[in-house]
Design an enzyme around this catalytic site. Structure first.
Site, short mmCIF file in Angstrom:
data_model
loop_
_atom_site.label_atom_id
_atom_site.label_comp_id
_atom_site.label_asym_id
_atom_site.label_seq_id
_atom_site.Cartn_x
_atom_site.Cartn_y
_atom_site.Cartn_z
N GLY A 33 36.60 39.12 45.55
CA GLY A 33 37.87 39.64 46.07
C GLY A 33 38.98 38.60 45.92
O GLY A 33 39.00 37.81 44.96
N SER A 34 39.84 38.55 46.92
CA SER A 34 41.09 37.78 46.78
C SER A 34 40.91 36.27 46.62
O SER A 34 41.81 35.60 46.12
CB SER A 34 41.98 38.04 47.99
OG SER A 34 42.41 39.37 47.97
#
Lengths: 170, 561
Positions: free
Chosen positions: B271-272
Site C-alpha cells: 500500500g502507501s
C-alpha cells in the site's frame, strides 16, 4: 687324601669309650655321596618351601592389588556418577536462573507478588530554551576542562551542568 | 579301557588345540563382546543467546527410560509399577514391555528426579539413559525466530533449523568392560570418544526489547481485534534486527506468539508505504523536487482502470511533499508516470523488492514483483503499493536505506557463532549497496518527518525526538483476484531520531478494527521506539537534518492511505 687319616684317628680315639658302655653299633664310614644327596634334598626342600612362600605371597599381593583396583574402580564409578549428577544439577540450575530472569517472569512477579502496576505513560520534561542554552554552554565549558569522551557520548558531560537546575531532586 | 581313555584324552587335546591354537580369537572376542558395553555420550546442543548473553534456548540433560523386553520377567508387574510414575496407562506400557526385540522407549526426556525414583525400583529390563532436552527459558518469546527442535533434538523450524549443523554438535561414546553386575571391570578396556558440544548462536535480538514489542503488539491486537500482528525493530546503520515479533491468536482467541515467522514468510501488498520508493526514484532522477507543484485531481484513468484518492477533493496544486504527507494516490501515480516504467521498476528492484533479504531464513518469501512486462494499469497500481507484495523486512529495508543516507545494508539476525572451544566467529560483514544519493535520502527523510508532524502518522510522535515515517493501509486480496471488503493490512514504518537514525521499525496489523494505520499501527511504533530509545540510551541529536522541504498541509489520521 685327608679323609682316611681322619677316620682312622677317630676310630682309635673312640675305642675305649665303646668298650666302657657296652654294645654299640660299630662305627662306619659315612659315604660322602649320600651325605651330599641329603644335603641337596634339604636344600631342595628349602627352595620348595621358599618358592611356595613366595608364590603364596605373590598371590596374596596380587589378590590385594586386585582388591585395591576393584575398590578404586568402584570409587571412580561412584565419583563419575556424582560428577554426572552435579553436571545435571548445574544445567537444571542454569535453566532455572534463565527462567527467573525472563522478562515475562519478572513482570509477573512485579505485578502479582509485589503489586506493581505499569505506568500509564512516560512523562518527558522539556527544558526551556534559555535553560538548554545554559546547559549547552556549561557542557561546552566542561568538555574543555574534562575531555571525557565516554561521558560525552551518553550525555554524561552535560550532567554537571544540568545538576544545579534539578534543585532538590537527586 | 586304556584305548578308550587314550581316545578321550586325544579328543580333549584336540579341543584344547582348537581353542588355544587354531581359533583362539573367536572365543576371546565373544567374551569381550559380553563384557564390553558402549555408552553413547550425547552432544549437548548449543544455546541460543540474545545480544546481551541472555539464554533464549538451551539444552538440559534429562533421562530417557527404555526397556529391553528380553530381560523383563513380569511385564504386567513392571508396567503397573511404572505407570503411576510415568503418568501412562498400564496396558500401553505392558505392550511395550512384552514386544519383540531388544529395545523399546517407555518415556523420553523425563526429569532426573523422577528418573531416580524409577531407578530405585530396580526393575529388571528397565534402563535409563541420558538425553538432552531443549528448553526456551523465556517461554514463547521470539518463538517464531528461534524455532523448535523435534524429540531427537534436530532443528525443525526457525534458526534451530537454519543453524542445525552448527548447533547440533558431535555425539561421542564410552566403551568399557563391565561385569555381570554392571560394574566396571578394573583394569579392563576403556575407550572414550568425547562428545563435542554444539556451537552457540548469539543473536542481534535484544530480549527486553523483544518482550516489549510483543507486549505492545498483543495490547494493540486486543484493542483492535487484529488477526495477526508483526513488528520488527532494527538498527538501520548496521542492519541488525533488534526485535522480530509475530503474534497470532490461540484457541481462546488470545494474542500469542506464532510459530510462523510472518515477518519473513508472509507477503502482503504494502500500500502507501510503497510510495516512498516512487518518490525516492523521482527525486534521485531529478524528475521532481520536494517543492515541485503538481495538479492533483481526486481521480484519474490509467489505461483501463480508474484510480482515485482515498477521499474526494477538488483539484489541488500540491507539492511533492504534500503528496507524500497527504498520501495521494493520484499525485504519486502522476510522479511515477513522469519517472516512467523502466525507472520505476528499476528503483523497486534497487530497494530490494522481489529479492531475498540475505537472511536465508527458512521459508522466507521474496514477495511478488513484476520484473517483466508491465500492463497498462501497472504504472497506476504498483507505484502506490498495489499489485506488488513484500514481506515486512523487505519494506522496512526500504526505509532503512533512506535512514542510512541512501545505502541499503543487509539485515542480520545472528551476530556470531561461538564454537565449543569458545572461538567466536563473527557473522560476515553486512553487504551494502548505494540505492539513492545522500541528498535524496535526506529530502525523503524531511518529507517523511512531515508525515509524522502533520500527516497520517501523527500518532507515531515521540516527545523530544523527530520521527520520520509513513502509514500504509492496504486492502487484502481475496482468492478471486479482487479485494476483500473491509479487510486491511495496516502498517506504519518509521525511524528515529530522524536527523541521525538509530532505530527503525515496522508494525503491521492484519485486519484490525478500526483499520486506519495512523490510528492502530503508528501508536505501537511510538511505544516500541520510545522504549528502544530509553533502552539503548539514544539521545536526541543536537544537529538538524540539514535540508529544508516545504511545510505540508495537515491531514487526519482517520483515513485510508
Amino acid at each position: 687324601m685327608a679323609a682316611p687319616t681322619t677316620a682312622r684317628r677317630s676310630s682309635t680315639t673312640t675305642a675305649p669309650n665303646r668298650e666302657g658302655r657296652g654294645a654299640r653299633p660299630p662305627l662306619r664310614l659315612v659315604d660322602d655321596a649320600r651325605r651330599k644327596a641329603a644335603h641337596r634334598r634339604r636344600r631342595a626342600r628349602l627352595v620348595v618351601v621358599v618358592a611356595a612362600l613366595l608364590a603364596a605371597g605373590t598371590l596374596f599381593l596380587l589378590a590385594a592389588f586386585n582388591a585395591m583396583l576393584v575398590t578404586g574402580q568402584s570409587r571412580i564409578d561412584h565419583l563419575q556418577k556424582k560428577v554426572a549428577e552435579a553436571q545435571t544439577e548445574y544445567s537444571a540450575n542454569r535453566l532455572k536462573v534463565a527462567q527467573l530472569e525472563a522478562p515475562s517472569h519478572i513482570v509477573e512477579v512485579a505485578q502479582q507478588r509485589l503489586g506493581m502496576v505499569p505506568p500509564p505513560g512516560v512523562t518527558y520534561l522539556t527544558p526551556s530554551e534559555a535553560m538548554a542554552a545554559q546547559v549547552d554552554r556549561g557542557a561546552g565549558h566542561a568538555s574543555t576542562t574534562t575531555p571525557d569522551t565516554t561521558a560525552k557520548r551518553d550525555g554524561g558531560a552535560s550532567w554537571a551542568a544540568a545538576k544545579p537546575y534539578l534543585g532538590g531532586n537527586p | 579301557m586304556l584305548v578308550a581313555l587314550a581316545v578321550l584324552f586325544a579328543l580333549v587335546i584336540a579341543r584344547l588345540v582348537d581353542l588355544q591354537v587354531v581359533a583362539p580369537g573367536h572365543y576371546a572376542a565373544a567374551g569381550l563382546a559380553q563384557r564390553l558395553r558402549t555408552v553413547p555420550l550425547t552432544a549437548e546442543r548449543g544455546s541460543i543467546f540474545d545480544r546481551n548473553g541472555a539464554e533464549l534456548a538451551m539444552s538440559v540433560e534429562q533421562k530417557t527410560v527404555w526397556a529391553d523386553p528380553r530381560e523383563v520377567h513380569d511385564a504386567t508387574a513392571t508396567a503397573t509399577a511404572l505407570a503411576p510414575l510415568l503418568g501412562k496407562d498400564v496396558a500401553g506400557l505392558r505392550s511395550k514391555l512384552a514386544q519383540q526385540g531388544a529395545f523399546a522407549y517407555l518415556a523420553r526426556q523425563i526429569d532426573p528426579a523422577l528418573a531416580a525414583k524409577i531407578d530405585a525400583l530396580h526393575l529388571a529390563g528397565v534402563h535409563l539413559v541420558d538425553e538432552s532436552k531443549r528448553f526456551d527459558p523465556a517461554g514463547l518469546l521470539a518463538r517464531s525466530v528461534i524455532g523448535d527442535v523435534n524429540l531427537d533434538n534436530a532443528g525443525r523450524s526457525g534458526l534451530e533449523a537454519q543453524y542445525d549443523a552448527s548447533l547440533l554438535g558431535v555425539p561421542g561414546k564410552l566403551q568399557i568392560e563391565t561385569g555381570p553386575d554392571g560394574r566396571t571391570i578394573a583394569g579392563g578396556r576403556e575407550h572414550v570418544t568425547p562428545a563435542k558440544r554444539g556451537s552457540d548462536l548469539v543473536l542481534t535480538i535484544d530480549r527486553s526489547l523483544q518482550y516489549e514489542v510483543e507486549r505492545a503488539l498483543a495490547d494493540e491486537m486486543n484493542q483492535t481485534s487484529a488477526r495477526h500482528g508483526t513488528a520488527l525493530v532494527m538498527d538501520p546503520t548496521t542492519g541488525e534486527i533488534l526485535a522480530m515479533a509475530n503474534l497470532g491468536r490461540d484457541d481462546n482467541d488470545q494474542p500469542v506468539p506464532t510459530t510462523d515467522n510472518r515477518a519473513l514468510t508472509v507477503a502482503f501488498e504494502p500500500g502507501s508505504v510503497n510510495k516512498a520508493i516512487t518518490m525516492s526514484g523521482a527525486l534521485e532522477e531529478g524528475v521532481v523536487k520536494p517543492s515541485t507543484v503538481i495538479d492533483v485531481p481526486d481521480q484519474m484513468r490509467v489505461s483501463s482502470a480508474m484510480f482515485s484518492d482515498h477521499e474526494p477533493h477538488p483539484p489541488q496544486k500540491w507539492t511533492v511533499t504534500d503528496i507524500l504527507t497527504q498520501s495521494s494516490n493520484i499525485g504519486t501515480i502522476k510522479i511515477a508516470q513522469q519517472l516512467g516504467v523502466p525507472k520505476t521498476k528499476e528503483y523497486l528492484q534497487k530497494f530490494g523488492l522481489g529479492q531475498t533479504t540475505g537472511l536465508d531464513f527458512p521459508n522466507e518469501t521474496n514477495g511478488i514483483m513484476k520484473s517483466g512486462h508491465w500492463d497498462g494499469t501497472d504504472i497506476g497500481s504498483i507505484p502506490i503499493g498495489q499489485g506488488v507484495a513484500v514481506n515486512a523486512l523487505q519494506m522496512l529495508q526500504v526505509f532503512n536505506t533512506l535512514a542510512n543516507g541512501g545505502v541499503w545494508v543487509q539485515p542480520q539476525l545472528v551476530k556470531e557463532v561461538v564454537g565449543p572451544d569458545g572461538t567466536e566467529t563473527k557473522s560476515p560483514a553486512a553487504s551494502t549497496r548505494r540505492v539513492v544519493s545522500q541528498e535524496t535520502a535526506k529530502q525523503m527523510t524531511a518529507m517523511l518527518e512531515n508525515v509524522v508532524k502533520v500527516g497520517t502518522g501523527v500518532n507515531a510522535k515521540i516527545d523530544g525526538y523527530n520521527v520520520a515515517g509513513k502509514t500504509g493501509t492496504a486492502k487484502k486480496p481475496d482468492e478471486h483476484g479482487g479485494y476483500k471488503s473491509g479487510a486491511y493490512f495496516s502498517s506504519f514504518i518509521g525511524f528515529v531520531p530522524a536527523e541521525a537514525p538509530k532505530l527503525s521499525a515496522i508494525v503491521v496489523l492484519d485486519e484490525p478494527h478500526p483499520y486506519y494505520a495512523g490510528q492502530v499501527s503508528a501508536p505501537v511504533f511510538a511505544r516500541v521506539a520510545q522504549y528502544g530509545l530509553r533502552l539503548f540510551k539514544i539521545p536526541p541529536p543536537s544537529q538538524g537534518l540539514g535540508v529544508r522541504v516545504p511545510s505540508a498541509k495537515p491531514t487526519s489520521v482517520d483515513r485510508v492511505d
